[in-house]
Write a protein that holds these residues in place. Structure first.
Motif, PDB file in Angstrom:
ATOM      1  N   LEU A  49      -5.696   0.181   2.420  1.00 42.24           N
ATOM      2  CA  LEU A  49      -5.258  -0.870   1.505  1.00 42.24           C
ATOM      3  C   LEU A  49      -4.464  -0.283   0.340  1.00 42.24           C
ATOM      4  CD1 LEU A  49      -5.323  -3.871   0.874  1.00 42.24           C
ATOM      5  CD2 LEU A  49      -7.512  -3.513  -0.290  1.00 42.24           C
ATOM      6  N   LEU A  50      -4.929   0.835  -0.210  1.00 48.01           N
ATOM      7  CA  LEU A  50      -4.202   1.490  -1.300  1.00 48.01           C
ATOM      8  C   LEU A  50      -2.817   1.940  -0.840  1.00 48.01           C
ATOM      9  CD1 LEU A  50      -7.017   3.710  -2.889  1.00 48.01           C
ATOM     10  CD2 LEU A  50      -6.061   1.592  -3.822  1.00 48.01           C
ATOM     11  N   THR A  51      -2.764   2.532   0.355  1.00 54.15           N
ATOM     12  CA  THR A  51      -1.497   3.038   0.876  1.00 54.15           C
ATOM     13  C   THR A  51      -0.533   1.900   1.182  1.00 54.15           C
ATOM     14  OG1 THR A  51      -2.591   4.971   1.832  1.00 54.15           O
ATOM     15  CG2 THR A  51      -0.440   4.400   2.714  1.00 54.15           C
ATOM     16  N   TYR A  52      -1.039   0.835   1.784  1.00 51.52           N
ATOM     17  CA  TYR A  52      -0.167  -0.290   2.126  1.00 51.52           C
ATOM     18  C   TYR A  52       0.395  -0.936   0.863  1.00 51.52           C
ATOM     19  CZ  TYR A  52       1.624  -4.488   4.321  1.00 51.52           C
ATOM     20  OH  TYR A  52       2.461  -5.482   4.749  1.00 51.52           O
ATOM     21  N   ARG A  53      -0.434  -1.093  -0.141  1.00 51.20           N
ATOM     22  CA  ARG A  53       0.025  -1.664  -1.415  1.00 51.20           C
ATOM     23  C   ARG A  53       1.113  -0.790  -2.036  1.00 51.20           C
ATOM     24  NH1 ARG A  53      -0.783  -0.455  -6.593  1.00 51.20           N
ATOM     25  NH2 ARG A  53      -0.684  -2.118  -8.165  1.00 51.20           N
ATOM     26  N   ALA A  54       0.885   0.540  -2.075  1.00 50.29           N
ATOM     27  CA  ALA A  54       1.851   1.462  -2.683  1.00 50.29           C
ATOM     28  C   ALA A  54       3.162   1.475  -1.897  1.00 50.29           C
ATOM     29  CB  ALA A  54       1.257   2.869  -2.744  1.00 50.29           C
ATOM     30  N   ARG A  55       3.088   1.433  -0.576  1.00 49.61           N
ATOM     31  CA  ARG A  55       4.309   1.385   0.239  1.00 49.61           C
ATOM     32  C   ARG A  55       5.124   0.130  -0.064  1.00 49.61           C
ATOM     33  NH1 ARG A  55       5.348   3.667   5.326  1.00 49.61           N
ATOM     34  NH2 ARG A  55       4.297   5.663   5.676  1.00 49.61           N
ATOM     35  N   ASN A  56       4.443  -0.995  -0.214  1.00 47.18           N
ATOM     36  CA  ASN A  56       5.150  -2.237  -0.519  1.00 47.18           C
ATOM     37  C   ASN A  56       5.771  -2.197  -1.907  1.00 47.18           C
ATOM     38  OD1 ASN A  56       4.997  -4.819   1.375  1.00 47.18           O
ATOM     39  ND2 ASN A  56       3.240  -3.478   1.806  1.00 47.18           N
ATOM     40  N   LYS A  57       5.082  -1.581  -2.829  1.00 45.09           N
ATOM     41  CA  LYS A  57       5.591  -1.540  -4.208  1.00 45.09           C
ATOM     42  C   LYS A  57       6.805  -0.624  -4.332  1.00 45.09           C
ATOM     43  CE  LYS A  57       4.206  -0.726  -9.001  1.00 45.09           C
ATOM     44  NZ  LYS A  57       3.074  -0.471  -9.929  1.00 45.09           N
ATOM     45  N   TYR A  58       6.737   0.546  -3.701  1.00 43.61           N
ATOM     46  CA  TYR A  58       7.782   1.541  -3.907  1.00 43.61           C
ATOM     47  C   TYR A  58       8.798   1.607  -2.764  1.00 43.61           C
ATOM     48  CZ  TYR A  58       4.816   3.043  -7.720  1.00 43.61           C
ATOM     49  OH  TYR A  58       4.068   3.070  -8.875  1.00 43.61           O
ATOM     50  N   TYR A  59       8.333   1.545  -1.535  1.00 41.90           N
ATOM     51  CA  TYR A  59       9.249   1.669  -0.391  1.00 41.90           C
ATOM     52  C   TYR A  59       9.985   0.366  -0.123  1.00 41.90           C
ATOM     53  CZ  TYR A  59      10.857   2.768   4.340  1.00 41.90           C
ATOM     54  OH  TYR A  59      11.626   2.964   5.467  1.00 41.90           O
ATOM     55  N   ARG A  60       9.240  -0.736  -0.135  1.00 43.34           N
ATOM     56  CA  ARG A  60       9.868  -2.041   0.098  1.00 43.34           C
ATOM     57  C   ARG A  60      10.277  -2.716  -1.204  1.00 43.34           C
ATOM     58  NH1 ARG A  60       5.669  -1.552   3.804  1.00 43.34           N
ATOM     59  NH2 ARG A  60       6.395  -1.494   5.975  1.00 43.34           N
ATOM     60  N   ARG A  61       9.977  -2.075  -2.310  1.00 39.75           N
ATOM     61  CA  ARG A  61      10.368  -2.557  -3.647  1.00 39.75           C
ATOM     62  C   ARG A  61       9.952  -4.015  -3.881  1.00 39.75           C
ATOM     63  NH1 ARG A  61      13.243   1.438  -5.793  1.00 39.75           N
ATOM     64  NH2 ARG A  61      14.382   2.873  -4.413  1.00 39.75           N
ATOM     65  N   SER A  62       8.687  -4.262  -3.594  1.00 36.29           N
ATOM     66  CA  SER A  62       8.140  -5.610  -3.778  1.00 36.29           C
ATOM     67  C   SER A  62       7.848  -5.840  -5.258  1.00 36.29           C
ATOM     68  CB  SER A  62       6.864  -5.780  -2.951  1.00 36.29           C
ATOM     69  OG  SER A  62       7.134  -5.582  -1.576  1.00 36.29           O
ATOM     70  N   ALA A  63       8.717  -6.565  -5.899  1.00 37.08           N
ATOM     71  CA  ALA A  63       8.625  -6.748  -7.350  1.00 37.08           C
ATOM     72  C   ALA A  63       7.423  -7.589  -7.757  1.00 37.08           C
ATOM     73  CB  ALA A  63       9.908  -7.405  -7.866  1.00 37.08           C
ATOM     74  N   PHE A  64       6.831  -8.304  -6.810  1.00 37.37           N
ATOM     75  CA  PHE A  64       5.701  -9.163  -7.157  1.00 37.37           C
ATOM     76  C   PHE A  64       4.413  -8.379  -7.379  1.00 37.37           C
ATOM     77  CE2 PHE A  64       6.030  -9.022  -2.530  1.00 37.37           C
ATOM     78  CZ  PHE A  64       4.750  -8.649  -2.147  1.00 37.37           C
ATOM     79  N   ILE A  65       4.386  -7.099  -7.035  1.00 39.07           N
ATOM     80  CA  ILE A  65       3.195  -6.273  -7.277  1.00 39.07           C
ATOM     81  C   ILE A  65       3.310  -5.682  -8.680  1.00 39.07           C
ATOM     82  CG2 ILE A  65       1.818  -4.305  -6.524  1.00 39.07           C
ATOM     83  CD1 ILE A  65       2.877  -4.739  -3.711  1.00 39.07           C
ATOM     84  N   GLU A  66       2.643  -6.290  -9.608  1.00 33.84           N
ATOM     85  CA  GLU A  66       2.745  -5.898 -11.016  1.00 33.84           C
ATOM     86  C   GLU A  66       1.416  -5.421 -11.598  1.00 33.84           C
ATOM     87  OE1 GLU A  66       4.189  -9.487 -12.767  1.00 33.84           O
ATOM     88  OE2 GLU A  66       6.282  -9.068 -12.267  1.00 33.84           O
ATOM     89  N   ASN A  67       0.346  -5.561 -10.837  1.00 36.77           N
ATOM     90  CA  ASN A  67      -0.969  -5.195 -11.369  1.00 36.77           C
ATOM     91  C   ASN A  67      -1.148  -3.678 -11.381  1.00 36.77           C
ATOM     92  OD1 ASN A  67      -1.005  -5.204  -8.471  1.00 36.77           O
ATOM     93  ND2 ASN A  67      -3.241  -5.128  -8.533  1.00 36.77           N
ATOM     94  N   GLN A  68      -2.193  -3.222 -12.055  1.00 33.97           N
ATOM     95  CA  GLN A  68      -2.482  -1.791 -12.162  1.00 33.97           C
ATOM     96  C   GLN A  68      -3.853  -1.490 -11.568  1.00 33.97           C
ATOM     97  OE1 GLN A  68      -1.549  -1.817 -16.621  1.00 33.97           O
ATOM     98  NE2 GLN A  68      -0.848   0.224 -16.040  1.00 33.97           N
ATOM     99  N   LEU A  69      -3.980  -0.285 -11.018  1.00 29.65           N
ATOM    100  CA  LEU A  69      -5.247   0.188 -10.481  1.00 29.65           C
ATOM    101  C   LEU A  69      -5.679   1.421 -11.261  1.00 29.65           C
ATOM    102  CD1 LEU A  69      -4.429  -0.012  -6.641  1.00 29.65           C
ATOM    103  CD2 LEU A  69      -5.301  -1.826  -8.124  1.00 29.65           C
ATOM    104  N   PHE A  70      -6.965   1.478 -11.596  1.00 26.02           N
ATOM    105  CA  PHE A  70      -7.504   2.585 -12.381  1.00 26.02           C
ATOM    106  C   PHE A  70      -8.720   3.172 -11.668  1.00 26.02           C
ATOM    107  CE2 PHE A  70      -5.579  -0.511 -15.204  1.00 26.02           C
ATOM    108  CZ  PHE A  70      -4.799   0.263 -16.049  1.00 26.02           C
ATOM    109  N   TYR A  71      -8.790   4.502 -11.654  1.00 23.88           N
ATOM    110  CA  TYR A  71      -9.934   5.186 -11.043  1.00 23.88           C
ATOM    111  C   TYR A  71     -10.587   6.078 -12.098  1.00 23.88           C
ATOM    112  CZ  TYR A  71     -12.722   8.066  -7.861  1.00 23.88           C
ATOM    113  OH  TYR A  71     -13.758   8.706  -7.231  1.00 23.88           O
ATOM    114  N   TYR A  72     -11.887   5.893 -12.300  1.00 29.75           N
ATOM    115  CA  TYR A  72     -12.618   6.624 -13.339  1.00 29.75           C
ATOM    116  C   TYR A  72     -13.390   7.783 -12.729  1.00 29.75           C
ATOM    117  CZ  TYR A  72     -11.459   2.748 -16.378  1.00 29.75           C
ATOM    118  OH  TYR A  72     -10.764   1.821 -17.116  1.00 29.75           O
ATOM    119  N   THR A  73     -13.325   8.926 -13.420  1.00 34.96           N
ATOM    120  CA  THR A  73     -14.046  10.106 -12.970  1.00 34.96           C
ATOM    121  C   THR A  73     -14.392  10.972 -14.168  1.00 34.96           C
ATOM    122  OG1 THR A  73     -14.012  11.943 -11.387  1.00 34.96           O
ATOM    123  CG2 THR A  73     -11.971  11.512 -12.595  1.00 34.96           C
TER     124      THR A  73
END
Length: 298
Positions: A221-245
């Motif tokens: 799911l993370l990879t598919y979202r990132a591919r759509n945002k950057y490779y397919r340039r899907s402008a509708f993906i505007e949210n942010q994901l944060f990972y805490y460690t």
């Protein structure tokens, strides 16, 4: 309304005294007379399959019996103050890979998802007050839904990919048939239906989750979202994901951190060794970022 959701893993349960995953594995192997099996470096989903297949040969069990036993064990996990502090944030959507209901603070009595899933968890939801709890790897009330082995992981991923990429074929008239990615690109039929929607529409803060590489559903799911945002340039993906460690685990897991960053996930490092204090700092940071109403975290 703040468009923010949490993805919470099992580590918050480790603050509470009780059964660990290591303890649980030992108990399962003892109960089903397969104690000679070595854990070694086996990925957990494969180890589960090995335990199950050997238990079948030894005791002729069915899988529901094994999952019911696991369900009964994890149901004994006790709540702690971090569970309560998460509830105090009053966030509308909480996603979890946990099977028990410590996050809810009470045992939910019904799955309120649009589809009454018996095995997989694309729509599985329990509503407590104004908060939707999405148990994406199943829940204790439905042992067959508990996601443990490779067979279940792959089936879950198949359902997820259909929902996002290909579209659904559910009989229900309330579930959108078109693929999520098409609906989002057309800005049509975007009402929240599945926890998967949140990964494309709301900021998600990931805490208490190791995100092992065997979590193929989440990594896809993370990879598919990132591919759509950057490779397919899907402008509708505007949210942010944060990972805490923690600072310690960031240093020990640089390979994973690099993969997360490549997949458009921002890493938030907290310099705190005490587990309870660490999670309090995580939650305080989320509270302050979105100015959420809650009790003071200290």
């Amino acid at each position: 309304m703040n468009k923010v959701a949490l993805l919470v893993g099992n580590d918050i349960n480790n603050i509470s005294p009780g059964i660990s995953w290591s303890d649980l594995l030992h108990k399962i192997k003892e109960k089903y007379k397969v104690s000679s099996l070595e854990n070694g470096q086996k990925p957990f989903p494969m180890l589960y399959e090995e335990i199950f297949l050997n238990a079948i040969r030894e005791k002729h069990i069915n899988e529901r019996e094994l999952k019911t036993y696991i369900s009964d064990c994890v149901s004994q996990i006790n709540q702690n103050e971090i569970h309560q502090l998460i509830r105090d944030l009053s966030i509308e959507n909480i996603i979890t890979t946990n099977y028990e209901f410590s996050l809810e603070g009470e045992i939910a009595t019904a799955n309120t998802g649009l589809i009454r899933e018996t095995t997989y968890s694309v729509f599985r939801k329990h509503q407590i007050g104004n908060t939707s709890y999405w148990h994406i790897h199943g829940d204790c009330l439905n042992p067959s839904s508990i996601n443990l082995g490779y067979e279940h992981y792959c089936g879950q991923l198949q359902k997820m990919r259909d929902y996002v990429v290909n579209g659904t074929n559910y009989n229900s008239q309330t579930v959108y048939k078109a693929a999520l990615i098409k609906r989002l690109s057309r800005k049509k039929d975007t009402k929240l239906q599945s926890w998967i929607d949140l990964f494309f529409t709301q900021d998600i803060h990931i805490l208490g989750l190791s995100l092992d590489f065997v979590e193929i559903d989440l990594w896809w799911l993370l990879t598919y979202r990132a591919r759509n945002k950057y490779y397919r340039r899907s402008a509708f993906i505007e949210n942010q994901l944060f990972y805490y460690t923690t600072k310690k685990w960031y240093a020990l897991s640089k390979d994973k951190m690099q993969l997360l960053q490549a997949n458009d996930v921002e890493i938030v490092v907290i310099d705190e060794t005490n587990k309870t204090k660490y999670y309090k700092k995580v939650l305080a940071g989320i509270k302050n970022r979105y100015k959420l109403p809650s009790k003071i975290l200290s």
